[in-house]
Design a protein around this motif. Sequence first.
Motif, short mmCIF file in Angstrom:
data_model
loop_
_atom_site.label_atom_id
_atom_site.label_comp_id
_atom_site.label_asym_id
_atom_site.label_seq_id
_atom_site.Cartn_x
_atom_site.Cartn_y
_atom_site.Cartn_z
N LYS A 38 32.77 22.02 12.81
CA LYS A 38 33.76 20.94 12.98
C LYS A 38 34.30 20.92 14.41
CE LYS A 38 35.59 20.68 8.36
NZ LYS A 38 36.25 21.83 7.75
N ALA A 39 34.55 22.11 14.94
CA ALA A 39 35.09 22.19 16.32
C ALA A 39 34.08 21.61 17.31
CB ALA A 39 35.43 23.63 16.67
N THR A 67 33.92 25.87 10.18
CA THR A 67 35.01 25.55 11.12
C THR A 67 34.45 25.40 12.53
OG1 THR A 67 36.44 26.91 9.73
CG2 THR A 67 37.32 26.27 11.86
N GLU A 70 38.57 24.76 20.59
CA GLU A 70 39.80 24.13 20.10
C GLU A 70 40.98 24.33 21.05
OE1 GLU A 70 40.29 25.85 16.20
OE2 GLU A 70 39.01 24.34 15.25
N GLU A 127 31.78 19.31 16.59
CA GLU A 127 31.76 17.84 16.39
C GLU A 127 32.96 17.16 17.04
OE1 GLU A 127 31.48 17.40 12.13
OE2 GLU A 127 29.56 18.45 12.16
N CYS A 128 34.16 17.73 16.81
CA CYS A 128 35.38 17.11 17.37
C CYS A 128 35.39 17.25 18.89
CB CYS A 128 36.64 17.76 16.83
SG CYS A 128 36.87 17.49 15.09
N ASP A 129 35.05 18.40 19.36
CA ASP A 129 35.03 18.69 20.80
C ASP A 129 36.29 18.14 21.50
OD1 ASP A 129 34.11 19.75 23.15
OD2 ASP A 129 32.74 18.09 23.60
N SER A 130 37.43 18.41 20.91
CA SER A 130 38.69 17.84 21.40
C SER A 130 39.00 18.16 22.85
CB SER A 130 39.86 18.34 20.54
OG SER A 130 39.55 18.21 19.20
#
Length: 372
Positions: free
Chosen positions: A176-177, A173, A328, A179-182
């Motif tokens: 993924k966070a 998780t 996130e 990679e997304c780096d929202s």
Amino acid sequence: MSCISEEKIRKIAGQFDFTGELVSWSPCGSGHINGTWLLRYRIGNMGSIKVILQKINLEIFQNPDELMENISGVTEHLKKKIIENDGDPEREVLNLIPTKEGKNYLQDADGECWRAYIFITDAVSYDLVEKPEDFYESAVAFGRFQEMLADYPAETLHETIKGFHDTKKRFQTLKKAVECDSFRRAEKVQDEIDFAMQHEELAGIFGEFLQKGEIPLRVTHNDTKLNNVMIDIFTGKGICVVDLDTVMPGLAMDDFGDAIRFGASTALEDEKDLSKVSCDMGLYEIYVKGFLESCGDKLTPKEIELLPMGAKVMTYECGIRFLTDYLEGDHYFKTDWEGQNLDRCRTQFKLLSDMEKKWDIMQEIVNRYKPE
Ligand code: ADP
Ligand code: GN1
Ligand code: MG
């Protein structure tokens, strides 16, 4: 989360099965998940009573029926054991107050869920150890808790949070966070991300032992922070284990380790000055002693050998959970300032580094206290 209107609190509290005039309420404790309030009631001329009202965090606990079924079952089981041992069933175990309709929680018109507990009087919980004896008492309380639940039918417990201490899943998780780096925060925390990646090995250790059948699943608490034990203000005894949302099949090492990462730290979990953060070997020893005295004879030699590893794994896991939440946008743990989850992550990684330096001592201490 702690803000609530008078109208709302009166409406909610009025639906639980107790009488009296609600005279005051205030937020209670420093938990990161639920909303907790202490309510004071006047009952005629008889004096007053206190009640704990909690708003269940539905983003985290998506099935309140199952959650509350676990808590009802576990508290009833504990109550029987406490009565058998001449303990006080009003103070040594959480007591749910039913709704006027006889349910163990309330779902209000907005879909929010609430539960009420009898307030445990003359007891406190700590965010930082003030007296080493309190930490010892918390170890005894968690050890005893695990022991009292050793014969609980584990198959009847619902998994309230899937993969709660699946550290490998937590690591995925985090990846993924990153990679997304929202929230475009990854660049700022590259050092912490690097640290997490360098320690990936810790994420898989217990999963492998479990798969090979070398360690057992037990009914564990899974959130053994010092502030989840109420300490009696007169006797200093760890009177009651609270926060039962995550009681599920789990690992003894995780319960041990979570308690160490929080309580054996020389600073608060969100301390910004990392020079204040270390893992105190005196406190660690006290916890080892209390935990092994209260449940050591029930643990296998392998579990005991792995206790120090539990401290490293849980410190790592918590650190990567805080880092993930920071990346996130802080949706999971309650925060009071921007960057608090990052501050929390940093204390955990500092603690883990310190444990690595003290690794030999940590193992030697467990060796010294292991049952013959
Ligand atoms: P969270 O899941 O948010 O951590 P907790 O269930 O741990 O919520 O409750 C938060 C705090 O409220 C606890 O750390 C404890 O200090 C206090 N508390 C909870 N239940 C009781 C109770 N029955 N009596 C007295 N204090 C309580
Ligand atoms: C949360 O609810 P609380 O504050 O006792 C969290 C634990 C973490 C801890 C970190 C359900 O515990 O897993 O270790 O914060 N509880 C849940 O302080 O996620
Ligand atoms: Mg808590």
